[in-house]
Design an enzyme around this catalytic site. Structure first.
Site, PDB file in Angstrom:
ATOM      1  N   ARG A 195      51.746  32.943  -1.024  1.00  0.00           N
ATOM      2  CA  ARG A 195      50.952  34.248  -0.600  1.00  0.00           C
ATOM      3  C   ARG A 195      50.712  34.679   0.783  1.00  0.00           C
ATOM      4  O   ARG A 195      50.822  35.828   1.297  1.00  0.00           O
ATOM      5  CB  ARG A 195      49.384  33.950  -1.214  1.00  0.00           C
ATOM      6  CG  ARG A 195      49.485  33.752  -2.632  1.00  0.00           C
ATOM      7  CD  ARG A 195      48.402  33.449  -3.169  1.00  0.00           C
ATOM      8  NE  ARG A 195      47.344  34.836  -3.039  1.00  0.00           N
ATOM      9  CZ  ARG A 195      45.931  34.734  -3.354  1.00  0.00           C
ATOM     10  NH1 ARG A 195      45.208  33.712  -3.437  1.00  0.00           N
ATOM     11  NH2 ARG A 195      45.298  35.862  -3.476  1.00  0.00           N
ATOM     12  N   GLN A 219      53.830  40.173  -0.452  1.00  0.00           N
ATOM     13  CA  GLN A 219      52.717  40.614  -0.881  1.00  0.00           C
ATOM     14  C   GLN A 219      52.832  41.486  -1.958  1.00  0.00           C
ATOM     15  O   GLN A 219      51.554  41.670  -2.785  1.00  0.00           O
ATOM     16  CB  GLN A 219      51.843  41.507   0.180  1.00  0.00           C
ATOM     17  CG  GLN A 219      51.603  40.553   1.207  1.00  0.00           C
ATOM     18  CD  GLN A 219      50.814  41.164   2.455  1.00  0.00           C
ATOM     19  OE1 GLN A 219      50.514  42.245   2.422  1.00  0.00           O
ATOM     20  NE2 GLN A 219      50.837  40.146   3.547  1.00  0.00           N
ATOM     21  N   ASP A 270      52.114  39.749  -5.199  1.00  0.00           N
ATOM     22  CA  ASP A 270      51.022  38.815  -5.260  1.00  0.00           C
ATOM     23  C   ASP A 270      49.888  39.317  -6.430  1.00  0.00           C
ATOM     24  O   ASP A 270      48.942  39.999  -6.054  1.00  0.00           O
ATOM     25  CB  ASP A 270      50.271  38.841  -3.873  1.00  0.00           C
ATOM     26  CG  ASP A 270      49.327  37.777  -3.878  1.00  0.00           C
ATOM     27  OD1 ASP A 270      48.831  37.084  -4.990  1.00  0.00           O
ATOM     28  OD2 ASP A 270      48.579  37.520  -2.688  1.00  0.00           O
ATOM     29  N   SER A 294      46.128  38.464  -5.961  1.00  0.00           N
ATOM     30  CA  SER A 294      45.619  39.325  -5.130  1.00  0.00           C
ATOM     31  C   SER A 294      45.070  40.603  -5.981  1.00  0.00           C
ATOM     32  O   SER A 294      44.024  41.042  -5.857  1.00  0.00           O
ATOM     33  CB  SER A 294      46.301  39.555  -4.043  1.00  0.00           C
ATOM     34  OG  SER A 294      46.076  38.469  -2.925  1.00  0.00           O
ATOM     35  N   TYR A 332      43.215  29.180   2.480  1.00  0.00           N
ATOM     36  CA  TYR A 332      42.224  28.783   1.367  1.00  0.00           C
ATOM     37  C   TYR A 332      40.986  27.927   2.177  1.00  0.00           C
ATOM     38  O   TYR A 332      41.228  27.287   3.160  1.00  0.00           O
ATOM     39  CB  TYR A 332      42.808  27.828   0.132  1.00  0.00           C
ATOM     40  CG  TYR A 332      43.706  28.829  -0.404  1.00  0.00           C
ATOM     41  CD1 TYR A 332      43.018  29.755  -1.486  1.00  0.00           C
ATOM     42  CD2 TYR A 332      45.222  28.760  -0.490  1.00  0.00           C
ATOM     43  CE1 TYR A 332      43.869  30.605  -2.254  1.00  0.00           C
ATOM     44  CE2 TYR A 332      45.874  29.465  -1.204  1.00  0.00           C
ATOM     45  CZ  TYR A 332      45.375  30.339  -1.987  1.00  0.00           C
ATOM     46  OH  TYR A 332      46.295  31.217  -2.957  1.00  0.00           O
TER      47      TYR A 332
HETATM   48  P1  NAD Z   1      39.738  31.958  -3.281  1.00  0.00           P
HETATM   49  O1  NAD Z   1      39.675  32.723  -4.699  1.00  0.00           O
HETATM   50  O2  NAD Z   1      40.612  30.619  -3.356  1.00  0.00           O
HETATM   51  O3  NAD Z   1      38.525  31.792  -2.666  1.00  0.00           O
HETATM   52  C1  NAD Z   1      37.438  33.087  -2.506  1.00  0.00           C
HETATM   53  C2  NAD Z   1      36.591  32.599  -1.489  1.00  0.00           C
HETATM   54  O4  NAD Z   1      35.732  31.639  -1.614  1.00  0.00           O
HETATM   55  C3  NAD Z   1      37.458  32.248   0.039  1.00  0.00           C
HETATM   56  O5  NAD Z   1      37.323  33.171   0.826  1.00  0.00           O
HETATM   57  C4  NAD Z   1      36.948  30.771   0.179  1.00  0.00           C
HETATM   58  O6  NAD Z   1      36.871  30.569   1.448  1.00  0.00           O
HETATM   59  C5  NAD Z   1      35.657  30.937  -0.319  1.00  0.00           C
HETATM   60  N1  NAD Z   1      34.853  29.465  -0.645  1.00  0.00           N
HETATM   61  C6  NAD Z   1      35.165  28.265  -0.955  1.00  0.00           C
HETATM   62  N2  NAD Z   1      34.473  27.393  -0.910  1.00  0.00           N
HETATM   63  C7  NAD Z   1      33.217  27.973  -0.751  1.00  0.00           C
HETATM   64  C8  NAD Z   1      32.097  27.638  -0.117  1.00  0.00           C
HETATM   65  N3  NAD Z   1      31.794  26.399  -0.391  1.00  0.00           N
HETATM   66  N4  NAD Z   1      31.092  28.557   0.541  1.00  0.00           N
HETATM   67  C9  NAD Z   1      31.432  29.611   0.472  1.00  0.00           C
HETATM   68  N5  NAD Z   1      32.581  30.211   0.223  1.00  0.00           N
HETATM   69  C10 NAD Z   1      33.586  29.476  -0.123  1.00  0.00           C
HETATM   70  O7  NAD Z   1      40.592  32.817  -2.070  1.00  0.00           O
HETATM   71  P2  NAD Z   1      41.484  34.042  -2.333  1.00  0.00           P
HETATM   72  O8  NAD Z   1      40.638  35.325  -2.623  1.00  0.00           O
HETATM   73  O9  NAD Z   1      42.521  33.823  -3.281  1.00  0.00           O
HETATM   74  O10 NAD Z   1      42.032  34.147  -0.976  1.00  0.00           O
HETATM   75  C11 NAD Z   1      42.387  33.072  -0.153  1.00  0.00           C
HETATM   76  C12 NAD Z   1      42.892  33.525   1.081  1.00  0.00           C
HETATM   77  O11 NAD Z   1      44.288  33.824   0.984  1.00  0.00           O
HETATM   78  C13 NAD Z   1      42.301  34.248   2.076  1.00  0.00           C
HETATM   79  O12 NAD Z   1      42.269  33.783   3.148  1.00  0.00           O
HETATM   80  C14 NAD Z   1      43.135  35.451   1.960  1.00  0.00           C
HETATM   81  O13 NAD Z   1      42.867  36.431   3.068  1.00  0.00           O
HETATM   82  C15 NAD Z   1      44.322  34.432   1.879  1.00  0.00           C
HETATM   83  N6  NAD Z   1      45.788  35.622   1.475  1.00  0.00           N
HETATM   84  C16 NAD Z   1      46.260  36.078   2.104  1.00  0.00           C
HETATM   85  C17 NAD Z   1      47.457  36.843   1.852  1.00  0.00           C
HETATM   86  C18 NAD Z   1      48.606  37.088   2.869  1.00  0.00           C
HETATM   87  O14 NAD Z   1      48.414  36.580   3.892  1.00  0.00           O
HETATM   88  N7  NAD Z   1      49.758  37.882   2.376  1.00  0.00           N
HETATM   89  C19 NAD Z   1      47.548  37.394   0.420  1.00  0.00           C
HETATM   90  C20 NAD Z   1      46.604  37.156  -0.340  1.00  0.00           C
HETATM   91  C21 NAD Z   1      45.494  36.184  -0.026  1.00  0.00           C
END
Ligand code: NAD
Length: 388
Positions: A121, A127, A130, A133, A228
């Site tokens: 990701r 992207q 993905d 997302s 993550y």
């Molecule tokens: P996810 O579904 O795994 O989790 C959702 C959110 O829950 C995360 O932000 C995580 O930090 C938070 N979380 C976990 N435990 C927690 C706690 N105890 N208290 C509060 N919050 C908590 O996350 P996601 O939406 O799949 O995204 C994960 C990461 O991947 C993000 O940083 C996102 O920006 C990144 N991402 C990057 C790209 C890219 O670079 N192209 C693309 C997609 C996602």
């Protein structure tokens, strides 16, 4: 090469892997698109719309016989897997880490299984592929709509001749893809939005969308690998819950999205926190599933009302409740991945290439993804160091 779109059969699943608008790019790349009869019915796309876009609509058996590649949203059922044959390619959100046994079955059948949820990701060119997302985005939006629907008052500040309605106080817990979309949607509906996450970098992202970031006195930085979060220690968890309990008590709506890859979702809203909330408040737990959820009282797939009048929704598969919008995005993701694997109208797997390497789970009669192989290996025999 013939690419077949399967009809989804999982309970409640209404999405489809390709929509008619997505066909142009595939046909331009020299691919023939076949569609299983009724594949679009869950999102009210008639077979005729696929035919008009250049696809051939076929009954189930013929589709599975003729397709070189089968596209789907969810992993196949046991019956659907049994229809697949050696040399065929299957692409979808196959959840290989949750169902390694299915991967072994597919490998045994000689099927090449490619899973969209294994996309790297953080790779910028991936992207467009993905799907995690794109579907989380749909979920974050829909969670706010469900919350607004269940909430018996207004989200925006409203001044009328009959009086003034105060804006709703909304808290978003977990500021990943779904959380950011939830912040944006709740703000657009006029709510006052607060948000919290254990990854400090999310503060700026939340603030840029108009939310106030909740800072706890117990500063926790739980940034894990790959963007993550990591799992909290027991002490961190207790401190976080105690402080969050106070914040949650003053909220009208709480939407939780927190996940830790491969682990049980963290409990962020305890039963004690729910007790502090006012009657009529609403919680939407997006993380609820078989392993539990972010709210101690949520029941996956159901809506419950706590004794003090808090409605707790724990919807299953939110993207499937917006099937046309979700499928449109998904079709873009799966087409991008497919086109990455195709050269000159034929599938050509280059295992040196990062996306191919990460997403191909079974090939040539074997499970090739290391993480899945590890799950399938029998547990190492216990050490023989003990005295007999
Ligand atoms: P996810 O579904 O795994 O989790 C959702 C959110 O829950 C995360 O932000 C995580 O930090 C938070 N979380 C976990 N435990 C927690 C706690 N105890 N208290 C509060 N919050 C908590 O996350 P996601 O939406 O799949 O995204 C994960 C990461 O991947 C993000 O940083 C996102 O920006 C990144 N991402 C990057 C790209 C890219 O670079 N192209 C693309 C997609 C996602």
């Amino acid at each position: 090469m013939k690419v077949g779109v399967a009809r989804e059969t999982a309970p409640g699943e209404r999405r489809v892997a390709l929509v008619p608008e997505a066909l142009g790019k595939l046909t331009a790349a020299g691919l023939d698109v076949l569609v299983e009869r009724g594949a679009g019915s869950g999102c009210l796309i008639p077979d005729a719309a696929f035919t008009e876009a250049g696809a051939t609509v076929l009954p189930t058996e013929t589709l599975y016989q003729e397709a070189d590649v089968v596209l789907r949203v969810q992993k196949p059922s046991v019956d659907e897997a049994a229809r697949l044959r050696s040399g065929q390619v299957l692409i979808g959100l196959l959840q290989p880490l949750l169902d390694p046994g299915l991967m072994r079955t597919l490998a045994g059948l000689g099927v090449t299984a490619v899973s969209l949820d294994a996309i790297p990701r953080t790779l910028s060119r991936a992207q467009t592929m993905d799907a995690l997302s794109s579907q989380a985005n749909v979920g974050g939006y829909k969670a706010v709509i469900l919350a607004a629907n269940a909430y018996g008052r207004y989200f925006p500040l409203l001044t009328t001749a009959a009086g003034t309605a105060k804006p709703a106080n909304v808290l978003i817990l977990g500021i990943g893809v779904a959380g950011l979309q939830a912040i944006g949607t709740a703000r657009r509906l006029g709510a006052i939005v607060k948000a919290y996450d254990v990854r400090p970098e999310t503060r700026e992202q939340a603030e840029s969308l108009g939310a106030q970031f909740v800072t706890l006195k117990t500063a926790i930085d739980a940034t894990g690998a790959g963007g993550y979060a990591r799992e909290l220690t027991a002490e961190e968890r207790a401190a976080q819950q105690a402080e969050l309990n106070e914040v949650i008590g003053s909220m009208d709506v709480v939407i939780t999205t927190a996940q830790v890859p491969g682990r049980k979702p963290p409990v962020l809203v305890t039963a004690a926190a729910v007790e502090r909330m006012k009657p009529g408040s609403v919680i939407v737990d997006m993380a609820a599933g078989p392993l539990g959820g972010n709210c101690e009282l949520s029941v996956a797939g159901e809506t419950v009302v706590s004794p003090n009048g808090v409605t707790i929704l724990a919807p299953d598969n939110l993207p499937a409740t917006m099937p046309a919008g979700a499928s449109q995005f998904y079709a873009r993701n799966i087409s991008a991945l497919l086109l990455q694997l195709v050269k000159d109208g034929q599938l050509q797997l280059d295992f040196e290439e990062e996306v191919t390497k990460a997403t191909v789970i079974t090939h040539g009669g074997a499970v090739v993804a290391d993480a899945v192989k590890q799950l399938l290996e029998p547990a190492a025999p216990a050490g023989n160091g003990s005295a007999s």
